[in-house]
Design a protein around this motif. Sequence first.
Motif, PDB file in Angstrom:
ATOM      1  N   UNK A   2       0.845  -1.186   0.000  1.00  0.00           N
ATOM      2  CA  UNK A   2       0.000   0.000   0.000  1.00  0.00           C
ATOM      3  C   UNK A   2       0.888   1.246   0.000  1.00  0.00           C
ATOM      4  N   UNK A   3       0.274   2.364  -0.264  1.00  0.00           N
ATOM      5  CA  UNK A   3       1.006   3.632  -0.280  1.00  0.00           C
ATOM      6  C   UNK A   3       1.630   3.922   1.086  1.00  0.00           C
ATOM      7  N   UNK A   4       0.903   3.616   2.156  1.00  0.00           N
ATOM      8  CA  UNK A   4       1.409   3.841   3.505  1.00  0.00           C
ATOM      9  C   UNK A   4       2.624   2.954   3.779  1.00  0.00           C
ATOM     10  N   UNK A   5       2.583   1.706   3.351  1.00  0.00           N
ATOM     11  CA  UNK A   5       3.710   0.794   3.547  1.00  0.00           C
ATOM     12  C   UNK A   5       4.948   1.267   2.783  1.00  0.00           C
ATOM     13  N   UNK A   6       4.725   1.777   1.600  1.00  0.00           N
ATOM     14  CA  UNK A   6       5.837   2.294   0.799  1.00  0.00           C
ATOM     15  C   UNK A   6       6.464   3.500   1.488  1.00  0.00           C
ATOM     16  N   UNK A   7       5.633   4.389   2.014  1.00  0.00           N
ATOM     17  CA  UNK A   7       6.141   5.567   2.727  1.00  0.00           C
ATOM     18  C   UNK A   7       6.927   5.159   3.970  1.00  0.00           C
ATOM     19  N   UNK A   8       6.424   4.173   4.711  1.00  0.00           N
ATOM     20  CA  UNK A   8       7.114   3.696   5.906  1.00  0.00           C
ATOM     21  C   UNK A   8       8.454   3.063   5.529  1.00  0.00           C
ATOM     22  N   UNK A   9       8.469   2.277   4.463  1.00  0.00           N
ATOM     23  CA  UNK A   9       9.694   1.655   3.993  1.00  0.00           C
ATOM     24  C   UNK A   9      10.713   2.719   3.587  1.00  0.00           C
ATOM     25  N   UNK A  10      10.271   3.709   2.847  1.00  0.00           N
ATOM     26  CA  UNK A  10      11.165   4.794   2.414  1.00  0.00           C
ATOM     27  C   UNK A  10      11.743   5.550   3.607  1.00  0.00           C
ATOM     28  N   UNK A  11      10.935   5.783   4.620  1.00  0.00           N
ATOM     29  CA  UNK A  11      11.401   6.486   5.810  1.00  0.00           C
ATOM     30  C   UNK A  11      12.432   5.643   6.565  1.00  0.00           C
ATOM     31  N   UNK A  12      12.187   4.351   6.695  1.00  0.00           N
ATOM     32  CA  UNK A  12      13.149   3.463   7.361  1.00  0.00           C
ATOM     33  C   UNK A  12      14.458   3.412   6.581  1.00  0.00           C
ATOM     34  N   UNK A  13      14.375   3.354   5.283  1.00  0.00           N
ATOM     35  CA  UNK A  13      15.561   3.326   4.439  1.00  0.00           C
ATOM     36  C   UNK A  13      16.350   4.626   4.566  1.00  0.00           C
ATOM     37  N   UNK A  14      15.665   5.753   4.512  1.00  0.00           N
ATOM     38  CA  UNK A  14      16.321   7.056   4.654  1.00  0.00           C
ATOM     39  C   UNK A  14      17.014   7.165   6.000  1.00  0.00           C
ATOM     40  N   UNK A  15      16.338   6.748   7.060  1.00  0.00           N
ATOM     41  CA  UNK A  15      16.906   6.827   8.411  1.00  0.00           C
ATOM     42  C   UNK A  15      18.117   5.899   8.539  1.00  0.00           C
ATOM     43  N   UNK A  16      18.026   4.715   7.976  1.00  0.00           N
ATOM     44  CA  UNK A  16      19.144   3.780   8.023  1.00  0.00           C
ATOM     45  C   UNK A  16      20.366   4.319   7.301  1.00  0.00           C
ATOM     46  N   UNK A  19      21.988   7.018   9.440  1.00  0.00           N
ATOM     47  CA  UNK A  19      22.759   6.439  10.544  1.00  0.00           C
ATOM     48  C   UNK A  19      24.092   5.897  10.032  1.00  0.00           C
ATOM     49  N   UNK A  20      24.065   5.196   8.900  1.00  0.00           N
ATOM     50  CA  UNK A  20      25.292   4.640   8.324  1.00  0.00           C
ATOM     51  C   UNK A  20      26.274   5.744   7.940  1.00  0.00           C
ATOM     52  N   UNK A  57      24.269  19.827  10.985  1.00  0.00           N
ATOM     53  CA  UNK A  57      23.578  19.541  12.248  1.00  0.00           C
ATOM     54  C   UNK A  57      23.127  18.083  12.350  1.00  0.00           C
ATOM     55  N   UNK A  58      22.715  17.470  11.253  1.00  0.00           N
ATOM     56  CA  UNK A  58      22.187  16.108  11.312  1.00  0.00           C
ATOM     57  C   UNK A  58      23.241  15.086  11.742  1.00  0.00           C
ATOM     58  N   UNK A  59      24.528  15.432  11.650  1.00  0.00           N
ATOM     59  CA  UNK A  59      25.591  14.505  12.042  1.00  0.00           C
ATOM     60  C   UNK A  59      26.117  14.765  13.450  1.00  0.00           C
ATOM     61  N   UNK A  60      25.586  15.767  14.108  1.00  0.00           N
ATOM     62  CA  UNK A  60      26.026  16.097  15.463  1.00  0.00           C
ATOM     63  C   UNK A  60      25.116  15.435  16.476  1.00  0.00           C
ATOM     64  N   UNK A  61      25.700  15.046  17.607  1.00  0.00           N
ATOM     65  CA  UNK A  61      24.894  14.377  18.663  1.00  0.00           C
ATOM     66  C   UNK A  61      24.120  15.332  19.478  1.00  0.00           C
TER      67      UNK A  61
END
Length: 61
Positions: A2-16, A19-20, A57-61
């Motif tokens: 579903x569209x919601x699942x795709x959005x959630x997957x994209x967000x998890x991928x972006x966040x991962x 972090x890497x 800023x996104x790389x600072x703790x």
Amino acid sequence: MSNKEIQEFNEKLRRGLEIAEKRMLQEKALRDQDVVVCGADQIIRRIPAKQVIAENVIFQD
């Protein structure tokens, strides 16, 4: 999917990926190494990992 699942997957991928990238920069900063970046001007440069962390800023703790 579903569209919601795709959005959630994209967000998890972006966040991962974020972090890497942060972990990679931290490792390079500990070793006083440079990273290769391409700016908006399309010029490829080598800059210290510590500088990348300090300027984003996104790389600072």
